[in-house]
Design a protein around this motif. Structure first.
Motif, PDB file in Angstrom:
ATOM      1  N   GLU A   1       0.798  -1.218   0.000  1.00 40.91           N
ATOM      2  CA  GLU A   1       0.000   0.000   0.000  1.00 40.91           C
ATOM      3  C   GLU A   1       0.832   1.271   0.000  1.00 40.91           C
ATOM      4  OE1 GLU A   1      -3.571  -0.419   2.391  1.00 40.91           O
ATOM      5  OE2 GLU A   1      -2.527  -2.058   3.380  1.00 40.91           O
ATOM      6  N   PRO A   2       0.585   2.148  -0.974  1.00 38.22           N
ATOM      7  CA  PRO A   2       1.327   3.410  -1.050  1.00 38.22           C
ATOM      8  C   PRO A   2       1.234   4.244   0.223  1.00 38.22           C
ATOM      9  CG  PRO A   2       0.131   3.044  -3.092  1.00 38.22           C
ATOM     10  CD  PRO A   2      -0.304   1.958  -2.147  1.00 38.22           C
ATOM     11  N   HIS A   3       0.067   4.246   0.887  1.00 37.06           N
ATOM     12  CA  HIS A   3      -0.031   5.089   2.090  1.00 37.06           C
ATOM     13  C   HIS A   3       0.721   4.483   3.268  1.00 37.06           C
ATOM     14  CE1 HIS A   3      -3.681   2.530   2.538  1.00 37.06           C
ATOM     15  NE2 HIS A   3      -3.316   2.542   3.796  1.00 37.06           N
TER      16      HIS A   3
ATOM     17  N   THR B   1      11.500   8.420  -1.354  1.00 37.37           N
ATOM     18  CA  THR B   1      10.217   9.087  -1.128  1.00 37.37           C
ATOM     19  C   THR B   1      10.406  10.577  -0.854  1.00 37.37           C
ATOM     20  OG1 THR B   1      10.248   8.719   1.240  1.00 37.37           O
ATOM     21  CG2 THR B   1       9.274   6.978  -0.096  1.00 37.37           C
TER      22      THR B   1
ATOM     23  N   ASP C   1       3.288  11.451   0.593  1.00 33.23           N
ATOM     24  CA  ASP C   1       2.188  11.743  -0.322  1.00 33.23           C
ATOM     25  C   ASP C   1       1.820  10.443  -1.047  1.00 33.23           C
ATOM     26  OD1 ASP C   1       0.589  12.401  -2.401  1.00 33.23           O
ATOM     27  OD2 ASP C   1       1.912  13.921  -3.263  1.00 33.23           O
ATOM     28  N   PRO C   2       0.742   9.778  -0.546  1.00 37.64           N
ATOM     29  CA  PRO C   2       0.423   8.461  -1.105  1.00 37.64           C
ATOM     30  C   PRO C   2       0.081   8.505  -2.594  1.00 37.64           C
ATOM     31  CG  PRO C   2      -1.289   9.179   0.433  1.00 37.64           C
ATOM     32  CD  PRO C   2      -0.173  10.168   0.546  1.00 37.64           C
ATOM     33  N   GLN C   3      -0.546   9.621  -3.041  1.00 37.00           N
ATOM     34  CA  GLN C   3      -0.940   9.695  -4.458  1.00 37.00           C
ATOM     35  C   GLN C   3       0.283   9.697  -5.373  1.00 37.00           C
ATOM     36  OE1 GLN C   3      -3.202  11.996  -2.666  1.00 37.00           O
ATOM     37  NE2 GLN C   3      -4.864  10.507  -2.831  1.00 37.00           N
ATOM     38  N   SER C   4       1.259  10.529  -5.023  1.00 42.22           N
ATOM     39  CA  SER C   4       2.413  10.600  -5.919  1.00 42.22           C
ATOM     40  C   SER C   4       3.240   9.321  -5.829  1.00 42.22           C
ATOM     41  CB  SER C   4       3.254  11.854  -5.658  1.00 42.22           C
ATOM     42  OG  SER C   4       4.095  11.665  -4.577  1.00 42.22           O
TER      43      SER C   4
ATOM     44  N   ALA D   1       1.937   6.326  -5.268  1.00 45.60           N
ATOM     45  CA  ALA D   1       1.184   5.324  -6.038  1.00 45.60           C
ATOM     46  C   ALA D   1       1.443   5.500  -7.529  1.00 45.60           C
ATOM     47  CB  ALA D   1      -0.308   5.461  -5.735  1.00 45.60           C
ATOM     48  N   LYS D   2       1.498   6.772  -7.955  1.00 44.76           N
ATOM     49  CA  LYS D   2       1.722   7.059  -9.381  1.00 44.76           C
ATOM     50  C   LYS D   2       3.106   6.540  -9.798  1.00 44.76           C
ATOM     51  CE  LYS D   2       1.471  10.901 -12.533  1.00 44.76           C
ATOM     52  NZ  LYS D   2       1.791  12.314 -12.569  1.00 44.76           N
ATOM     53  N   GLU D   3       4.084   6.869  -8.975  1.00 45.34           N
ATOM     54  CA  GLU D   3       5.453   6.463  -9.305  1.00 45.34           C
ATOM     55  C   GLU D   3       5.561   4.931  -9.329  1.00 45.34           C
ATOM     56  OE1 GLU D   3       9.877   8.105  -8.706  1.00 45.34           O
ATOM     57  OE2 GLU D   3       8.336   8.829  -7.344  1.00 45.34           O
TER      58      GLU D   3
ATOM     59  N   HIS E   1       3.124   2.694  -9.852  1.00 48.64           N
ATOM     60  CA  HIS E   1       2.410   2.090 -10.993  1.00 48.64           C
ATOM     61  C   HIS E   1       3.125   2.363 -12.311  1.00 48.64           C
ATOM     62  CE1 HIS E   1      -0.721   0.296  -8.669  1.00 48.64           C
ATOM     63  NE2 HIS E   1      -0.967   1.439  -8.077  1.00 48.64           N
TER      64      HIS E   1
END
Ligand code: ATP
Ligand code: MG
Length: 250
Positions: A203-205, A227, A232-235, A237-239, A241
């Motif tokens: 999990e990114p978060h 990191t 920042d879980p969104q960024s 997660a983007k990185e 994926h």
């Protein structure tokens, strides 16, 4: 000046499982180095080899190739008995399900793996305090919340002052608020005490609390990125994926 002794150096680890006619390459050539006071998250799809890597680092499985060196000790040079002793004294391990002994209080679960020393009571008090468990010290696991149980498992893993703390999805059975609290405690252990941590997570978060993210794919190191303390879980997660999709390969 000689190089400082690293908490963990895993070089080119290979592990194959055979099931009948099928061969599973759980790890092909995975390397991972962790410095003192570094928090590393290991991410990857289900079956990518994360738990196998953690078990190999912990000396819980034999590897077919490569070597694992913990705090200067090459695990392959130890007899089974010495390895068990080394694991108890130098490694802290936390799993998704905490495996606390139900008949023992929080405090006695933490005390269990420790050698009896002059300072032990003080060390237990400090850990209970640090992990905000002082008021729960006499409770048995059934009377503790999931997050408290996991914090007891972390305290138990730390009581021997391990060279490295290994955690496999430590927040996997917790809700997101409780999981974040456990992550914050892990972060504090790194920031305040220079502990060294390898944590497996999907999990990114959760991964965002680490300093560095190592991505496995099909038993190989695919990529890694820092990191930057962004939390920042969104960024992240983007990185992550993009990495998996091959858009960014570093
Ligand atoms: N004891 C075993 N015997 C046979 N195959 C195994 C064994 N342990 C793991 N494997 C296989 O090795 C591969 C890697 O497994 P591993 O448990 O390391 O994955 P993982 O990344 O931790 O996955 P998950 O996210 O689902 O926990 C998988 O294909 C798995 O089926
Ligand atoms: Mg796993």
């Amino acid at each position: 000046m000689p190089d400082p002794i690293l908490p963990l150096q895993a070089d080119q680890i290979g592990k194959t499982y055979r099931q009948g006619a099928t061969t599973i390459h759980a790890l092909r050539h995975v390397s991972l180095t962790v410095e003192q006071g570094e928090f590393v998250a290991v991410m990857g799809a289900s079956g990518s080899g994360k738990s196998t890597l953690l078990h190999a680092i912990a000396g819980l499985i034999d590897v077919d190739a490569g070597r694992v060196v913990i705090a200067g000790q090459d695990l392959s040079l130890l007899t089974d008995r010495a390895l068990t002793k080394f694991r108890r004294s130098r490694l802290g391990i936390v799993f998704q399900s905490h495996n606390l002994l139900p008949s023992l209080s929080a405090e006695d679960n933490i005390r269990l793996p420790a050698e009896s020393t002059e300072n032990l009571d003080q060390e237990i008090d400090d850990l209970l305090d640090r992990l905000r468990l002082s008021a729960r010290r006499n409770h048995k696991p059934a009377a503790l919340s999931g997050g408290e149980q996991q914090r007891v498992a972390i305290a138990r893993a730390l009581i021997c002052n391990p060279a490295i703390l290994l955690a496999d999805e430590p927040t996997g059975s917790l809700d997101s608020v409780t999981g974040a609290e456990v992550c914050r405690h892990l972060r504090e252990l790194v920031d305040d005490q220079q502990r060294s941590i390898v944590m497996v997570t999907h999990e990114p978060h959760v991964a965002m609390w680490a300093d560095r993210v190592v991505v496995l794919k099909d038993g190989n190191n695919l990529a890694e990125f820092v990191t930057d303390g962004r939390r920042d879980p969104q960024s992240l997660a983007k990185e992550y994926h993009q990495t998996l999709e091959g858009e960014v390969v570093r």
